[in-house]
Design a protein around this motif. Sequence first.
Motif, PDB file in Angstrom:
ATOM      1  N   ASN A 193      -7.257  20.037  -1.968  1.00 55.47           N
ATOM      2  CA  ASN A 193      -6.739  18.702  -2.295  1.00 55.47           C
ATOM      3  C   ASN A 193      -5.400  18.743  -3.018  1.00 55.47           C
ATOM      4  O   ASN A 193      -4.873  17.704  -3.416  1.00 55.47           O
ATOM      5  CB  ASN A 193      -7.750  17.941  -3.157  1.00 55.47           C
ATOM      6  CG  ASN A 193      -8.993  17.560  -2.373  1.00 55.47           C
ATOM      7  OD1 ASN A 193      -8.915  17.332  -1.164  1.00 55.47           O
ATOM      8  ND2 ASN A 193     -10.133  17.504  -3.036  1.00 55.47           N
ATOM      9  N   SER A 194      -4.850  19.937  -3.180  1.00 55.12           N
ATOM     10  CA  SER A 194      -3.580  20.089  -3.884  1.00 55.12           C
ATOM     11  C   SER A 194      -2.419  19.561  -3.040  1.00 55.12           C
ATOM     12  O   SER A 194      -2.286  19.907  -1.859  1.00 55.12           O
ATOM     13  CB  SER A 194      -3.348  21.572  -4.212  1.00 55.12           C
ATOM     14  OG  SER A 194      -2.013  21.807  -4.572  1.00 55.12           O
ATOM     15  N   PRO A 248       0.813  -1.224   0.000  1.00 53.54           N
ATOM     16  CA  PRO A 248       0.000   0.000   0.000  1.00 53.54           C
ATOM     17  C   PRO A 248       0.845   1.273   0.000  1.00 53.54           C
ATOM     18  O   PRO A 248       0.455   2.277  -0.601  1.00 53.54           O
ATOM     19  CB  PRO A 248      -0.813  -0.135   1.298  1.00 53.54           C
ATOM     20  CG  PRO A 248      -0.919  -1.602   1.530  1.00 53.54           C
ATOM     21  CD  PRO A 248       0.398  -2.166   1.067  1.00 53.54           C
ATOM     22  N   GLU A 249       2.022   1.199   0.640  1.00 50.16           N
ATOM     23  CA  GLU A 249       2.909   2.376   0.669  1.00 50.16           C
ATOM     24  C   GLU A 249       3.380   2.726  -0.741  1.00 50.16           C
ATOM     25  O   GLU A 249       3.394   3.900  -1.131  1.00 50.16           O
ATOM     26  CB  GLU A 249       4.127   2.107   1.580  1.00 50.16           C
ATOM     27  CG  GLU A 249       3.831   2.092   3.061  1.00 50.16           C
ATOM     28  CD  GLU A 249       3.125   0.822   3.500  1.00 50.16           C
ATOM     29  OE1 GLU A 249       2.488   0.848   4.568  1.00 50.16           O
ATOM     30  OE2 GLU A 249       3.200  -0.200   2.783  1.00 50.16           O
ATOM     31  N   ILE A 250       3.773   1.706  -1.499  1.00 55.42           N
ATOM     32  CA  ILE A 250       4.212   1.946  -2.876  1.00 55.42           C
ATOM     33  C   ILE A 250       3.044   2.436  -3.722  1.00 55.42           C
ATOM     34  O   ILE A 250       3.195   3.347  -4.551  1.00 55.42           O
ATOM     35  CB  ILE A 250       4.838   0.664  -3.467  1.00 55.42           C
ATOM     36  CG1 ILE A 250       6.241   0.455  -2.879  1.00 55.42           C
ATOM     37  CG2 ILE A 250       4.906   0.739  -4.991  1.00 55.42           C
ATOM     38  CD1 ILE A 250       6.975  -0.749  -3.423  1.00 55.42           C
ATOM     39  N   SER A 303      -6.602   8.207   2.193  1.00 53.71           N
ATOM     40  CA  SER A 303      -7.993   7.816   1.945  1.00 53.71           C
ATOM     41  C   SER A 303      -8.460   8.294   0.580  1.00 53.71           C
ATOM     42  O   SER A 303      -9.316   7.669  -0.054  1.00 53.71           O
ATOM     43  CB  SER A 303      -8.905   8.382   3.042  1.00 53.71           C
ATOM     44  OG  SER A 303      -9.023   9.790   2.933  1.00 53.71           O
ATOM     45  N   LEU A 304      -7.886   9.414   0.109  1.00 56.06           N
ATOM     46  CA  LEU A 304      -8.219   9.925  -1.215  1.00 56.06           C
ATOM     47  C   LEU A 304      -7.475   9.185  -2.324  1.00 56.06           C
ATOM     48  O   LEU A 304      -7.984   9.031  -3.434  1.00 56.06           O
ATOM     49  CB  LEU A 304      -7.877  11.425  -1.305  1.00 56.06           C
ATOM     50  CG  LEU A 304      -8.683  12.375  -0.401  1.00 56.06           C
ATOM     51  CD1 LEU A 304      -8.103  13.782  -0.472  1.00 56.06           C
ATOM     52  CD2 LEU A 304     -10.157  12.381  -0.820  1.00 56.06           C
ATOM     53  N   MET A 305      -6.278   8.697  -1.990  1.00 52.42           N
ATOM     54  CA  MET A 305      -5.420   8.067  -2.998  1.00 52.42           C
ATOM     55  C   MET A 305      -5.711   6.576  -3.186  1.00 52.42           C
ATOM     56  O   MET A 305      -5.691   6.057  -4.299  1.00 52.42           O
ATOM     57  CB  MET A 305      -3.940   8.212  -2.579  1.00 52.42           C
ATOM     58  CG  MET A 305      -3.457   9.643  -2.564  1.00 52.42           C
ATOM     59  SD  MET A 305      -3.105  10.265  -4.205  1.00 52.42           S
ATOM     60  CE  MET A 305      -2.465  11.884  -3.805  1.00 52.42           C
ATOM     61  N   LEU A 306      -5.966   5.894  -2.058  1.00 51.71           N
ATOM     62  CA  LEU A 306      -6.071   4.437  -2.108  1.00 51.71           C
ATOM     63  C   LEU A 306      -7.530   3.983  -1.982  1.00 51.71           C
ATOM     64  O   LEU A 306      -8.300   4.580  -1.231  1.00 51.71           O
ATOM     65  CB  LEU A 306      -5.247   3.810  -0.981  1.00 51.71           C
ATOM     66  CG  LEU A 306      -3.738   4.073  -1.033  1.00 51.71           C
ATOM     67  CD1 LEU A 306      -3.073   3.531   0.214  1.00 51.71           C
ATOM     68  CD2 LEU A 306      -3.124   3.448  -2.280  1.00 51.71           C
ATOM     69  N   ASN A 309       3.101   6.144  -5.523  1.00 54.08           N
ATOM     70  CA  ASN A 309       2.985   6.246  -6.981  1.00 54.08           C
ATOM     71  C   ASN A 309       1.777   7.086  -7.387  1.00 54.08           C
ATOM     72  O   ASN A 309       1.834   7.850  -8.351  1.00 54.08           O
ATOM     73  CB  ASN A 309       2.926   4.855  -7.613  1.00 54.08           C
ATOM     74  CG  ASN A 309       4.300   4.246  -7.783  1.00 54.08           C
ATOM     75  OD1 ASN A 309       5.018   4.561  -8.733  1.00 54.08           O
ATOM     76  ND2 ASN A 309       4.694   3.394  -6.860  1.00 54.08           N
ATOM     77  N   LYS A 310       0.686   6.972  -6.661  1.00 49.67           N
ATOM     78  CA  LYS A 310      -0.463   7.828  -6.924  1.00 49.67           C
ATOM     79  C   LYS A 310      -0.138   9.283  -6.582  1.00 49.67           C
ATOM     80  O   LYS A 310      -0.598  10.218  -7.255  1.00 49.67           O
ATOM     81  CB  LYS A 310      -1.674   7.338  -6.121  1.00 49.67           C
ATOM     82  CG  LYS A 310      -2.249   6.030  -6.650  1.00 49.67           C
ATOM     83  CD  LYS A 310      -3.442   5.559  -5.839  1.00 49.67           C
ATOM     84  CE  LYS A 310      -3.990   4.244  -6.384  1.00 49.67           C
ATOM     85  NZ  LYS A 310      -4.553   4.372  -7.751  1.00 49.67           N
TER      86      LYS A 310
END
Length: 382
Positions: free
Chosen positions: A345-346, A96-98, A378-381, A102-103
């Motif tokens: 969100n920037s 999940p960290e990677i 929470s926004l990325m994953l 990357n996101k």
Amino acid sequence: MMKEYLKATITEQINRGLYLKKLIPHPLKYPELETLAERCSKIIDENVAYLKYLLQELENRSEDDLRDIYRGFRICTRQIELVESYGIPALYYVTPEIGYLNKLIFKIHQEINLPLTPPSVACISTNYYYLHSFTNVIFVPLGESNFLLHIPDVFHEIGHEVFHNKENELRLRKINESCREAIHTITKHYTKLLVRKTRETGPPGIPKIIKYFHSQWKDCWMEEFFCDLFACYTLGPAYAWSHLHLATKKTEDAYSLSQKHPSDDSRMKMLVIGLRKLGFENEAASLISKWDKLPFIANIEPIVEYQYAYPIDLMEKVSSLFLEGLRESGFSVVSPEKLENLNQNSIIKLLNEAWKVFWKDPVIFREWEEKAIEKLKSLMLP
């Protein structure tokens, strides 16, 4: 005898390449890694195909006519080794960290209008942050996904990607032109300085030192200054604070002249110049004030020759050229007003906000940071 050994060794390397390709997951858990997977597969396929060609060629050679086959084998071995070390781990050890990092990089690439495929990230570095250009992977330490203050350094590493691609990517033509003009400006400066010092009566070693500084600027320092300014111009004060933070932890000699990177003192002065060009006057003043009070800066003077290494007038000209190149290439360059108006969100806004909170109240910072990262993840994953 040598033919048989070389045949066996080439075959072994082919099998290694094919095995490494099997380690690339299908399907990928995170689509941001797709470009890296394709790049690694392509490199492996090309080298395996060439190794198979060498095997065929080997059949028609005598024992004393193997030098070019051996050389080709070595080249393929090196490239497969680079993929194994600097590409496959980012794909195989998917955590999940990677995925998060990357996101994060993908969103940064959108925010700064990077006209290139964003680099991938692997959090397995044992040597702080660095970009391996062969696989286009940024390596960061294992714990970086849970902290914010050093994340600005990924902007510096993206700068290396831009610098390495400036001659081949049409959309970076203006940056390439600005770098060429910077080299011309550097050469002009040191040529005039050399002529003047050659005519003066002074220590006989000064001309040699000036030539050394000139070569360092062209061969090493200019790229590092470009990457620092790239991060400064696209992110803002957060990168400068991040560099101060890193120097506080690691710097032993802020005025060192014996390394490929510019001295930490010169890098800080270049960042101050960059911030002022963007309109961050208060931040620049605060930065240099804190820098001058650090133990490895306060009451310490560099050697006399240091004055020839990083002249402020040259640094001013180079920083202006890089800023012009970035703007004309369509990169999103920050300013105090633009930073203030970015949406919540920037990533750029968050990283600058992190440093504001840190300086305002270091005691509560970690609690604030943990909540900010939790929200970001929470926004990325999924």
